[in-house]
Design an enzyme around this catalytic site. Structure first.
Site, short mmCIF file in Angstrom:
data_model
loop_
_atom_site.label_atom_id
_atom_site.label_comp_id
_atom_site.label_asym_id
_atom_site.label_seq_id
_atom_site.Cartn_x
_atom_site.Cartn_y
_atom_site.Cartn_z
N GLY A 73 -1.67 -3.13 -2.64
CA GLY A 73 -0.59 -3.10 -1.66
C GLY A 73 -1.13 -3.28 -0.26
O GLY A 73 -2.30 -3.04 0.01
N ASP A 74 -0.24 -3.69 0.63
CA ASP A 74 -0.60 -3.77 2.04
C ASP A 74 0.65 -3.51 2.87
O ASP A 74 1.74 -3.96 2.52
CB ASP A 74 -1.20 -5.13 2.41
N THR A 75 0.46 -2.79 3.96
CA THR A 75 1.58 -2.42 4.82
C THR A 75 1.31 -2.91 6.24
O THR A 75 0.23 -2.66 6.79
CB THR A 75 1.77 -0.89 4.82
#
Length: 201
Positions: free
Chosen positions: A79-81
């Site tokens: 994931g990446d935010t």
């Protein structure tokens, strides 16, 4: 039989491509505990002209591919935010000056948080999802910003704040996924993992 789709493997070994304790905690809410954690070391600099949503999607996929290369035959989750204001990507704050600049920019304004999830199945198929959340911070006084800086929650956080900490008190309005802002959108993650054959709560 030729032409038929391969059956989905049930409960494949899960690898989390992140050493983030908050992503581990969020996964536990789904009743999921990864067999392994593989933190990837990638250049997370935005490409020229790259927009916040595209940056999040690209990095999540790159992290998943990097981990999948080290764990063939496993189910990989990454994931990446990314925090953005318009076309601008706010950095992950690594020093007080950057955190201060981010908070001053977000003060009294709406911004968006894009949280991308990428899954690579044991057969190498990439599946992706994106959560978009709109938030508005109250107008922050200099004293509030300095008190938050002193607390240290901002370190390493996209946009210079952690919504799961005291910065939640800055958020006057939120539309979207709270877990996505924390770092892993649970609705999208659950859907991808179930589609990949994992037994998810």
């Amino acid at each position: 039989m030729a032409g038929e789709a391969s059956p989905v493997a049930q409960n494949p070994e899960l690898v989390l491509a992140s050493a983030s304790p908050r992503r581990l905690e969020l996964l536990s809410r789904l009743g999921v505990s990864p067999a392994r954690v593989l933190a990837t070391d990638l250049d997370e600099s935005p490409l020229k002209g790259e927009r916040p949503r595209d940056h999040a999607v690209r990095l999540a996929a790159e992290k998943a591919r990097a981990a999948a290369a080290l764990a063939p035959g496993c189910l990989v989750l990454a994931g990446d935010t990314v925090v953005g204001t318009g076309a601008r990507i706010l950095p992950k704050a690594e020093d007080e000056a950057t955190a201060r600049q981010c908070l001053a920019l977000l003060s009294g304004r709406r911004h968006r948080v894009f949280s991308a999830v990428a899954v690579i199945t044991p057969d190498g198929t990439l599946r992706e999802a994106l959560s978009e959340t709109i938030l508005r911070f109250k107008r922050l006084s200099d004293e509030e910003i300095e008190a938050y800086i002193a607390g240290g929650e901002w370190h390493g956080k996209a946009g210079g704040y952690a919504i799961q900490g005291s910065a939640e008190g800055f958020c006057a309005w939120l539309s979207g996924s709270h877990s996505g802002v924390v770092g892993l959108p649970l609705y999208e993650t659950r859907r991808l993992l179930r589609a990949a054959g994992l037994d998810v709560r």
